[in-house]
Scaffold this motif. Sequence first.
Motif, mmCIF file in Angstrom:
data_model
loop_
_atom_site.group_PDB
_atom_site.id
_atom_site.type_symbol
_atom_site.label_atom_id
_atom_site.label_comp_id
_atom_site.label_asym_id
_atom_site.label_seq_id
_atom_site.Cartn_x
_atom_site.Cartn_y
_atom_site.Cartn_z
ATOM 1 N N GLU A 186 -9.201 23.490 14.363
ATOM 2 C CA GLU A 186 -8.129 23.093 13.101
ATOM 3 C C GLU A 186 -6.879 22.327 13.957
ATOM 4 O O GLU A 186 -6.335 21.483 13.286
ATOM 5 N N SER A 187 -6.522 22.842 15.195
ATOM 6 C CA SER A 187 -5.490 22.040 15.965
ATOM 7 C C SER A 187 -5.901 20.757 16.486
ATOM 8 O O SER A 187 -7.019 20.447 17.122
ATOM 9 N N ILE A 188 -4.934 19.692 16.365
ATOM 10 C CA ILE A 188 -5.193 18.402 16.662
ATOM 11 C C ILE A 188 -5.235 18.379 18.561
ATOM 12 O O ILE A 188 -6.121 17.922 19.127
ATOM 13 N N GLU A 189 -4.416 19.242 18.956
ATOM 14 C CA GLU A 189 -4.462 19.534 20.442
ATOM 15 C C GLU A 189 -5.848 19.843 20.933
ATOM 16 O O GLU A 189 -6.415 19.586 22.012
ATOM 17 N N GLU A 190 -6.252 21.029 20.237
ATOM 18 C CA GLU A 190 -7.526 21.677 20.644
ATOM 19 C C GLU A 190 -8.728 20.643 20.520
ATOM 20 O O GLU A 190 -9.482 20.621 21.350
ATOM 21 N N VAL A 193 2.448 14.100 19.472
ATOM 22 C CA VAL A 193 1.559 15.216 19.973
ATOM 23 C C VAL A 193 0.342 14.357 20.678
ATOM 24 O O VAL A 193 -0.359 14.872 21.482
ATOM 25 N N ILE A 194 0.151 13.345 20.013
ATOM 26 C CA ILE A 194 -1.327 12.657 20.412
ATOM 27 C C ILE A 194 -1.125 12.133 21.637
ATOM 28 O O ILE A 194 -1.902 12.692 22.411
ATOM 29 N N ASN A 195 -0.116 11.251 21.803
ATOM 30 C CA ASN A 195 -0.026 10.615 22.912
ATOM 31 C C ASN A 195 0.401 11.674 24.242
ATOM 32 O O ASN A 195 0.008 11.651 25.581
ATOM 33 N N GLU A 196 1.299 12.650 23.894
ATOM 34 C CA GLU A 196 1.376 13.727 24.787
ATOM 35 C C GLU A 196 0.292 14.284 25.414
ATOM 36 O O GLU A 196 -0.028 14.691 26.752
ATOM 37 N N PRO A 218 -16.395 14.199 8.597
ATOM 38 C CA PRO A 218 -15.154 14.234 7.714
ATOM 39 C C PRO A 218 -14.034 14.811 8.274
ATOM 40 O O PRO A 218 -12.823 14.398 7.978
ATOM 41 N N THR A 219 -14.136 15.630 9.319
ATOM 42 C CA THR A 219 -12.909 16.360 9.702
ATOM 43 C C THR A 219 -12.502 16.100 10.887
ATOM 44 O O THR A 219 -11.158 16.373 11.567
ATOM 45 N N MET A 220 -13.226 14.976 11.580
ATOM 46 C CA MET A 220 -12.832 14.516 12.698
ATOM 47 C C MET A 220 -11.604 13.816 12.804
ATOM 48 O O MET A 220 -11.387 12.873 11.776
ATOM 49 N N ARG A 221 -10.497 13.705 13.808
ATOM 50 C CA ARG A 221 -9.377 13.127 13.947
ATOM 51 C C ARG A 221 -9.352 12.243 15.009
ATOM 52 O O ARG A 221 -8.365 11.279 15.279
ATOM 53 N N ILE A 222 -10.323 12.393 15.919
ATOM 54 C CA ILE A 222 -10.156 11.641 17.386
ATOM 55 C C ILE A 222 -11.801 11.608 17.778
ATOM 56 O O ILE A 222 -12.603 12.365 17.653
#
Length: 176
Positions: free
Chosen positions: A91-95, A132-135, A163-167
């Motif tokens: 769920e979390s972009i950081e994870e 948060v992406i670049n950090e 479909p749920t991928m962001r990176i």
Amino acid sequence: ESRLWVHGLVRRSRRASAERPASLSACMRSLAAALTWLIKGKLMTTPSFFITPGYGTRLHDALHYSQAMRIGDRVEISGQGGWNDDLVIPESIEEEIEQAFKNVERTLATAGARWPHVVHVNSYHVGGFPPVINETMAKLYRHYMPDRAPIWTQLGIEALGLPTMRIEIRVTAIIA
């Protein structure tokens, strides 16, 4: 070309032995050098393909592609998402970013490389570039490659393979 090189070596060796007898060990060293050159030349130009155990096997079976390819000391990997072996995205972009870095590490290992060998990174992002992406990316670069910074290209895109991928992260490594 390699046949001509070996033929030239043999001719030079015959010429030298006609002028003065060559020892058997000198001839063997010359032959060993020629064979080594041929083998290295072949290995340097022949690609080897690798599939990461777990998710890589699933993706290979479903979509027929390899996770990594090595030619000589160069390793290229396909884009790695932040998925687990069941292709579930956190769920979390950081994870998700952290898991993508771990997947890069796993995939590099299949071809005999590690993060410190990485020289080039492409990252593909859905949803823009909040801080948060670049950090997170910079923190993980410092963790996985503390002694150098790779070249890096970030691309914002509309969609990725799931479909749920962001990176998705794709790298090139040079094993030296």
